[in-house]
Design a protein around this motif. Sequence first.
Motif, PDB file in Angstrom:
ATOM      1  N   ILE A   1       0.877  -1.373  -0.091  1.00 52.25           N
ATOM      2  CA  ILE A   1       0.297   0.016   0.007  1.00 52.25           C
ATOM      3  C   ILE A   1       0.822   1.192  -0.038  1.00 52.25           C
ATOM      4  O   ILE A   1       1.482   1.517   0.807  1.00 52.25           O
ATOM      5  CB  ILE A   1      -1.130  -0.214   1.230  1.00 52.25           C
ATOM      6  CG1 ILE A   1      -1.729  -1.287   1.343  1.00 52.25           C
ATOM      7  CG2 ILE A   1      -1.817   1.317   1.288  1.00 52.25           C
ATOM      8  CD1 ILE A   1      -2.656  -1.514   2.397  1.00 52.25           C
TER       9      ILE A   1
ATOM     10  N   ALA B   1      -6.771   0.610  -1.696  1.00 52.80           N
ATOM     11  CA  ALA B   1      -6.356  -0.363  -0.485  1.00 52.80           C
ATOM     12  C   ALA B   1      -7.384  -1.114  -0.157  1.00 52.80           C
ATOM     13  O   ALA B   1      -7.208  -2.259   0.063  1.00 52.80           O
ATOM     14  CB  ALA B   1      -5.717   0.225   0.648  1.00 52.80           C
TER      15      ALA B   1
ATOM     16  N   ILE C   1       2.515  -1.247   4.640  1.00 54.16           N
ATOM     17  CA  ILE C   1       2.005  -0.075   4.554  1.00 54.16           C
ATOM     18  C   ILE C   1       3.183   1.009   4.365  1.00 54.16           C
ATOM     19  O   ILE C   1       3.838   1.384   5.384  1.00 54.16           O
ATOM     20  CB  ILE C   1       1.053   0.138   5.724  1.00 54.16           C
ATOM     21  CG1 ILE C   1      -0.068  -0.718   5.983  1.00 54.16           C
ATOM     22  CG2 ILE C   1       0.577   1.769   5.721  1.00 54.16           C
ATOM     23  CD1 ILE C   1      -1.127  -0.585   7.126  1.00 54.16           C
TER      24      ILE C   1
ATOM     25  N   LEU D   1      -5.079   2.926   8.272  1.00 55.63           N
ATOM     26  CA  LEU D   1      -4.929   1.777   7.434  1.00 55.63           C
ATOM     27  C   LEU D   1      -4.417   0.337   8.317  1.00 55.63           C
ATOM     28  O   LEU D   1      -4.938  -0.836   7.925  1.00 55.63           O
ATOM     29  CB  LEU D   1      -3.895   1.998   6.533  1.00 55.63           C
ATOM     30  CG  LEU D   1      -3.917   2.955   5.108  1.00 55.63           C
ATOM     31  CD1 LEU D   1      -2.615   3.311   4.462  1.00 55.63           C
ATOM     32  CD2 LEU D   1      -5.036   2.093   4.356  1.00 55.63           C
TER      33      LEU D   1
END
Lengths: 362, 362, 362, 362
Positions: free
Chosen positions: D20, D69, D83, D93
């Motif tokens: 991500i 995502a 991440i 996230l």
Amino acid sequence: MAYISQQSSVTPVPVRIGLIGSGWMGAFHAESVARRVPGAALAAIADPNIESAQNLALQLGTAKVTASAEDIFADPEIDAVVIASPARFHSPLIAQAAAAGKHVFCEKPAGQSLAELDAALAAVEQAGVHFQIGFNRRYADGFRAAKEDLAAGAAGTPQLLRSLTRDPGTGSIPNAARVPAWTIFLETLIHDFDTLNWFNEGAEPTEVYAVADALVEPSLRDQGFLDTAVVTIRYSNGAIAVAEANFSALYGYDVRGEVFGSKGMVQAGRTTETEARRYTAEGLSADTPRLNVELFRQAYTDELADFAASVRAKRDGGTSPSSDITLTPGAADARRALAMALACIESVKSGAPVAVAEKAAV
Amino acid sequence: MAYISQQSSVTPVPVRIGLIGSGWMGAFHAESVARRVPGAALAAIADPNIESAQNLALQLGTAKVTASAEDIFADPEIDAVVIASPARFHSPLIAQAAAAGKHVFCEKPAGQSLAELDAALAAVEQAGVHFQIGFNRRYADGFRAAKEDLAAGAAGTPQLLRSLTRDPGTGSIPNAARVPAWTIFLETLIHDFDTLNWFNEGAEPTEVYAVADALVEPSLRDQGFLDTAVVTIRYSNGAIAVAEANFSALYGYDVRGEVFGSKGMVQAGRTTETEARRYTAEGLSADTPRLNVELFRQAYTDELADFAASVRAKRDGGTSPSSDITLTPGAADARRALAMALACIESVKSGAPVAVAEKAAV
Amino acid sequence: MAYISQQSSVTPVPVRIGLIGSGWMGAFHAESVARRVPGAALAAIADPNIESAQNLALQLGTAKVTASAEDIFADPEIDAVVIASPARFHSPLIAQAAAAGKHVFCEKPAGQSLAELDAALAAVEQAGVHFQIGFNRRYADGFRAAKEDLAAGAAGTPQLLRSLTRDPGTGSIPNAARVPAWTIFLETLIHDFDTLNWFNEGAEPTEVYAVADALVEPSLRDQGFLDTAVVTIRYSNGAIAVAEANFSALYGYDVRGEVFGSKGMVQAGRTTETEARRYTAEGLSADTPRLNVELFRQAYTDELADFAASVRAKRDGGTSPSSDITLTPGAADARRALAMALACIESVKSGAPVAVAEKAAV
Amino acid sequence: MAYISQQSSVTPVPVRIGLIGSGWMGAFHAESVARRVPGAALAAIADPNIESAQNLALQLGTAKVTASAEDIFADPEIDAVVIASPARFHSPLIAQAAAAGKHVFCEKPAGQSLAELDAALAAVEQAGVHFQIGFNRRYADGFRAAKEDLAAGAAGTPQLLRSLTRDPGTGSIPNAARVPAWTIFLETLIHDFDTLNWFNEGAEPTEVYAVADALVEPSLRDQGFLDTAVVTIRYSNGAIAVAEANFSALYGYDVRGEVFGSKGMVQAGRTTETEARRYTAEGLSADTPRLNVELFRQAYTDELADFAASVRAKRDGGTSPSSDITLTPGAADARRALAMALACIESVKSGAPVAVAEKAAV
């Protein structure tokens, strides 16, 4: 799922490598090919000791195993071979592989006499395959950086050079290492010879004087097993070099190089891991690297990555890897270092300096 | 004034030293004696170049000056001499000084042939005076510490040794330095030979093989002036040593030693002043030491302090300076190193290894 | 005798120094003056502990001994004094010595409050005598070389500085060292403050924040004896500095400095004796320096040589010693460092940052 | 063909990782996963900048690309996420990934306030997924070796610690780096905080005092962009630590650590590549490492290898990777370092020391 349709990413066919010889060094190369070299695949393993080959294959997920290198030479799905057999088979295997159109990476020494090596290299030449010899130190960060400095003129014209190898040990020579009499020249110092030749590029070694003895294990002197040696080398540009080796450094693997010349000095290699240092009531202490695959792990990977890239360029028609410095050790390098090792053996036998030239077999 | 009456502090008579030869090295020794060595006094200076002697005397406040060393030998107020004349006078001056009952400190080499040195050392022996040779490296912190480590067994039994000297230079050889043909062995490498002998104490050098050339100043090769040399030395305990020298290191004075043995390695000397380090956009940089009297200033003082203490003990009946390690270089050390230098000259002439033994004159 | 009549070599009258305080530091300075500083003589020793003074005088051959510094101040044959008494007497002794026309070298700190120091410095100013404070690190090779690099702009404008002192110890604080509560700032870190001020020349320290604790000997915390401290310092040019001290480094005396700036970094000092290195089965090891008089022996001599030369120039009308860099630490340096130490004490008491300014007494 | 039938080598399913954020750091992690981490596969890339994601995917042969995502969280063929988005999205996230049952590797900082981080970590806790924070220095050879030495007691009880980060630069701050005001604490020094916490394991940071300024680019001071900072940290065991950072080291990336304690000192990191050294008329010089991905290349690979191994153990039920030392940085480490960074920001604002505790948002 809402993934965007990705453009077809045509992953190129990896360079498919067959390993010949699954001993300690072969196994390490196999692991490098299988896990650390991008764009390469370990396609097959050959070893007369089939169990050894099978175990390695299982560990690395390699599909094809054979007791005979012939199978690998005959396999159209193999692009190249890594030869890590005992040294006495190197030249014949190079010749066979080349005749079968396989590109060749061979561990040092490439042969045991100039005659057999010349025959092998002629086969390589005729087949037009890529040939690389396992002088891995050229790929070690420190040595490569030193070479770059030398190429940039940092030391000027070389006048004095030094290269040394001290293998890790415990103060005695294990049985397994005792067999080949001239190992110290043919398998160990041959690395130093290549380093010196590379650092003094453009000059030819003209004469060697070698002194050798069994100092670690004096009881083996009578069997001709020498564990300590010092070689003085004259070069065509006047430079004088010293190569030095010993088989039992208690503090671990010690490989260093030094070039002194008209402008200054360049040093490569180190015996200390300076990464973590302890200061206690006893003073300073630090760990030292122990094994060649510790100290030169990255070099072992990079030499095979360079090999794979060269093979890919030949196979797929792309460009070969390039470098600001002379890097890939090839046929002439293999031959020059072998000629020096053979001259050293003669020098030890005669107790006199020996010209480096067309030497006969051992 | 109310100072308390101090007990009579009987200051001992200093060791009164006569200097023979007021050139560069002699002047430095004179300054050490006059200013840095406790318990010593510079009593007289002899030099055929009387102006040189007078200038030095004026600078150091020395009372007696003469053109002839004879005056110093005849002076009852002189205890000892420091011989720093040209090397060809060393042996005769040692013999004369000893005959006159003077203790002797002589710069290296102590002679130019074993015959003349043996005559001089016989005179020393007969007179019972103290004799010391100027192998100052033994007194340098790093070398002394290395010797202590070796004596404590840190490296075990020596197998490989190295000693090198690179004199500071600019890439060419100045006229003044060109005269003596074999300087590199007799005046430079003789230091390295002593270091190796001292580090490998208990063993005798048995054979040398020397390679030498004029690489800094090739135009001087025909006149026999060699500026680069590498020597391989065999010792009676099997150890193999390498000594290396060059007359023009652009980065300054470089003196290092290394002993590798059955237990490990000990290193002495360094080429870097690590005291101040700069990190800039160009990377790391640091200054390097330039002159021998910079790098070895303390060693030059300490060797004379050791000499003065030994003379005082002989003169006043006290105890000689002692040390955990063999330190003071004497007659046998001077002779052993000279024999090696002479064997090297023969080896260069013959192109073959030469046994170290009773060599004749050059 | 045939010595040539030497021109009268008028040896200049040495700088005649009276020592005040014959404790450990005083005795070391006395030995430097008597034996290692050219052109200086140790003329008298004063100490209320008359036995200590007498013992030292006997050892160094000093003629005059007294229990009272007054005798030294009144002695017309004394040019200058070295003050090595307990710190609480420094300022008064400076004032008295100056009033008597004696040049002054004083160990740090020059006082314990700015008020008393200002009075002493006013007396120095009025008498026109030379004043030097014992910030010996400025004379240490590594620090001096770093200062030269900084003066040459190697690091650009300083942004981050560090200076640290770790005194050698055994892991606990001996009784004798326990008395003065704020020793770590007034006697130890005051060195680091001067180093930082000198390295960041041209800028003024404006604020300090100090953290201190009894970590070596927690049992002494209640008595106010602190053995570990870290100080953050802001300077007028924006630079941020850290000074750090501890009283018990088991590996010996550790003094280092570092300046990072707009162009790079300069480092001074080192914790390793790199002179001799051992490589064994345990890895690398090397000795570390233990005492300040080992690590800084040459610096202790050079600061007194600089002092003697300055005094001679004042006395005899010659030129003062000069240097490419600001070297001799004087009145302003003594005051600036003391002001920082006093501000640190206040910061520890308050737990807050404190401006460096006109601080009152402790 | 005569290949022996190989036993079925069941290659385990690799850990399938979704990336991500495909910026500079994300791209580097992606390359590590795809090429250097054994047993891991880069299965998908998410980035709102879809072109960036596509380019990276093309280069690495990754099949799935998305701007969101969410697609990755919803993909049952993804085991874990890396991440590497902008820091302000990290906590949300983490929470989303955990809720979707994905194991999480997150770049530092894990959040921008303790509140949002606590929420994210609660989600991790509830989902039972593996969580790792990108404190890569723990995996650097030198730091890991230092930690091992510390765990073995080489330094005894820590009393003084130091960690510093100097990012490579050119003497000015590029536009791109200017945006986030407190970057130096939240993104740079947070590394040093973790190193110090890890080296001083078992103790808690209790108070910080931070000084920060815009010394590299004074024109940005008004916009709150600080490029130079020094932090003093008190720990519950009494130890005092200093963390230091600057954004523009002209000599390259400089990361070092030092722990001094009751038994001695351990140092990690170095600013010199000692691999190749040049000695010329200018003295010693050597190259210095420039980028974090040069100096810490192996550390970046090893942290992801550790992550992949942990995920595999959780997924397949095997054993987690183990180590003699505490290695993998997790939730508590992420929170502790963030709390320190937030306290530093408060300290700069207030000019006073600040307790490290339950801090609110920035």
